[in-house]
Design a protein around this motif. Structure first.
Motif, short mmCIF file in Angstrom:
data_model
loop_
_atom_site.label_atom_id
_atom_site.label_comp_id
_atom_site.label_asym_id
_atom_site.label_seq_id
_atom_site.Cartn_x
_atom_site.Cartn_y
_atom_site.Cartn_z
N ASP A 125 0.79 -0.71 0.27
CA ASP A 125 -0.56 -0.60 -0.29
C ASP A 125 -1.49 0.04 0.72
N GLU A 126 -2.70 0.30 0.28
CA GLU A 126 -3.67 1.01 1.12
C GLU A 126 -3.97 0.24 2.40
N LYS A 127 -4.03 -1.08 2.31
CA LYS A 127 -4.34 -1.91 3.47
C LYS A 127 -3.26 -1.78 4.53
N VAL A 164 -1.09 0.66 4.96
CA VAL A 164 -1.12 2.01 5.51
C VAL A 164 -2.28 2.18 6.50
N GLN A 165 -3.43 1.63 6.16
CA GLN A 165 -4.59 1.76 7.02
C GLN A 165 -4.34 1.15 8.40
N HIS A 166 -3.77 -0.05 8.42
CA HIS A 166 -3.55 -0.72 9.70
C HIS A 166 -2.46 -0.05 10.52
N ILE A 167 -1.45 0.49 9.87
CA ILE A 167 -0.40 1.19 10.62
C ILE A 167 -0.92 2.54 11.10
N ASP A 168 -1.73 3.21 10.28
CA ASP A 168 -2.34 4.48 10.70
C ASP A 168 -3.23 4.30 11.92
N ARG A 169 -3.84 3.12 12.04
CA ARG A 169 -4.75 2.88 13.17
C ARG A 169 -4.02 2.66 14.49
#
Length: 427
Positions: free
Chosen positions: A66-68, A70-75
């Motif tokens: 989910d978006e959450k 992906v966001q944390h791994i992208d960071r």
């Protein structure tokens, strides 16, 4: 950490490796103390431990992230400070790399994200394209305030004031040793570095040949694949890596190589991992042979007779690139070499923390990157140095954009101290 992968899931080598890594984690939380994004954001999910939980859930359940998540791994910066700190030896790098590849295959990003990542993957690894893009960014920089996306503004800000002319030293060729030959080495000339700063490779060639190395720029070698590898684009990154393995393998098979020398530490961390990346591939033996002889320039110079020099009366603030101190566990060599030739070397506080460059991170996560840059510049300037030295072009560009203190590659100072020209940044 207990895992519940099925026997069928574990038949996949990447999942099997992820399972090994997850099981080695004991939830101690030591990693949170040295994680830059956790220090900036204060969110457990923006720490290695938090990301490990997210990755475990995603992989075990084979779910579309989910978006959450992906966001944390992208960071994640992939600075690997957590690996230096971890008492259990959790190989976070292999885990997060696999997670990114999984996300790339299963998650559909917003159109703006897909376009940005496509542009970066199609431009940065190719020096000629990158030069043209830098020229365009230089022209467009006065209009950066009109850009609605902070990432686009970061791309315009990346362009240096002066784009250096192409250096013919980067062409495939061989440079003879200036004294009886001690080593025959291949120099990886890289991709982005050839467009951003040609002085680094030039200084490396001068220094190595002066110290008795024959230096080869192998035909067919190019980008190491790190930039696309960290975006999860496995096909593109492995294609770049395979080209290097074949190019250097040909040199090893002909006149032999004592080392593959890398002066961009981010590339060095990746090339040293080729053996793992291709462990189940037909190139496995060649990849391992390449990884086994790959060295950072500081490792090679420690093997050579670098002459001692008198005190230079110059204070050098040494910035330890994450990919060198954490990715390759090389912590003292650059400082030892600088001291040997006569420089006074100082280090900033919290030297283990990332400057925020991290490959393409400063372009894709400009807000977090900017905070890390400000912190790093502040701690470096507190030492009141005459010059800042680093072993990675990304760090040099990142830090250089936030300070008036000259910043140069470590090898440029060593070249100057042993008979080479004064680094252009100091003129």
């Amino acid at each position: 950490m207990q895992t519940t992968f099925t026997d069928e899931q574990l038949k996949d080598p990447a999942t099997e490796r992820a399972n090994e890594i997850l099981r080695s984690c004991v939830h101690c939380g030591f990693c949170t103390a040295t994680c830059p994004t956790y220090q900036v954001l204060g969110d457990e999910l923006d720490s290695p431990r938090g990301r490990i939980y997210l990755i475990k859930d995603m992989l075990e359940n084979e779910r579309v992230p989910d978006e959450k998540t992906v966001q944390h791994i992208d960071r994640c910066l992939s600075c690997l400070a957590c690996m230096t700190t971890c008492p259990s030896g959790v190989h976070y790098m292999h885990l997060v790399d696999h997670a990114r590849a999984y996300i790339e295959k299963t998650y559909k990003r917003p159109m703006s994200d897909r376009l940005l990542r496509w542009v970066l993957a199609k431009i940065l690894p190719y020096p000629t394209r990158f030069r043209l893009a830098l020229l365009g960014a230089k022209i467009g920089r006065p209009f950066a305030f009109l850009m609605p996306d902070a990432r686009l503004r970061a791309m315009l800000d990346m362009a240096p004031k002066n784009i250096p002319p192409v250096s013919r030293n980067d062409d495939p060729q061989s440079f003879a040793a200036e004294r009886p030959r001690k080593m025959r080495v291949a120099l990886m000339t890289g991709c982005a570095q050839k467009a951003l700063n040609t002085d680094i490779n030039d200084a490396t060639i001068r220094l190595l040949t002066r110290l008795g190395c024959e230096v080869v720029v192998a035909k067919g070698a190019g980008c190491c694949g790190a930039l696309t590898h960290h975006m999860g684009k496995e096909d593109q990154s492995h294609a770049a890596a395979a080209a290097n393995i074949n190019a250097w393998g040909a040199e090893m098979a002909s006149d032999g190589l004592d080392a593959i020398v890398i002066n961009t530490s981010g590339c060095g961390t990746t090339v040293k991992d080729y053996g793992f990346m291709f462990r189940n591939d037909g190139l496995a033996d060649g990849a391992k042979a390449v990884s086994d002889i790959t060295m950072d320039i500081s490792e090679v110079l420690m093997k050579l007779d670098l002459p001692e020099g008198p005190a230079k009366g110059m204070k050098v603030a040494y910035h330890a690139a994450c990919s060198l101190q954490h990715g390759q566990q090389i912590k003292t060599y650059p400082k030892d070499l600088l001291k040997r030739v006569g420089f006074e070397v100082v280090e900033p506080s919290d030297s283990h923390l990332c400057c925020g460059s991290a490959g393409t991170y400063n372009l894709m996560q400009p807000e977090i990157s900017g905070q890390l840059k400000e912190r790093k510049v502040r701690t470096l300037e507190a030492k009141q140095p005459d010059v800042i030295a680093a072993g990675n072009i990304g760090c040099m560009m990142q830090i250089g954009s936030g300070t008036d203190t000259p910043i140069v590659h470590t090898v440029e100072l060593l070249d100057w101290a042993t008979g080479g020209p004064k680094p252009p940044a100091l003129r």
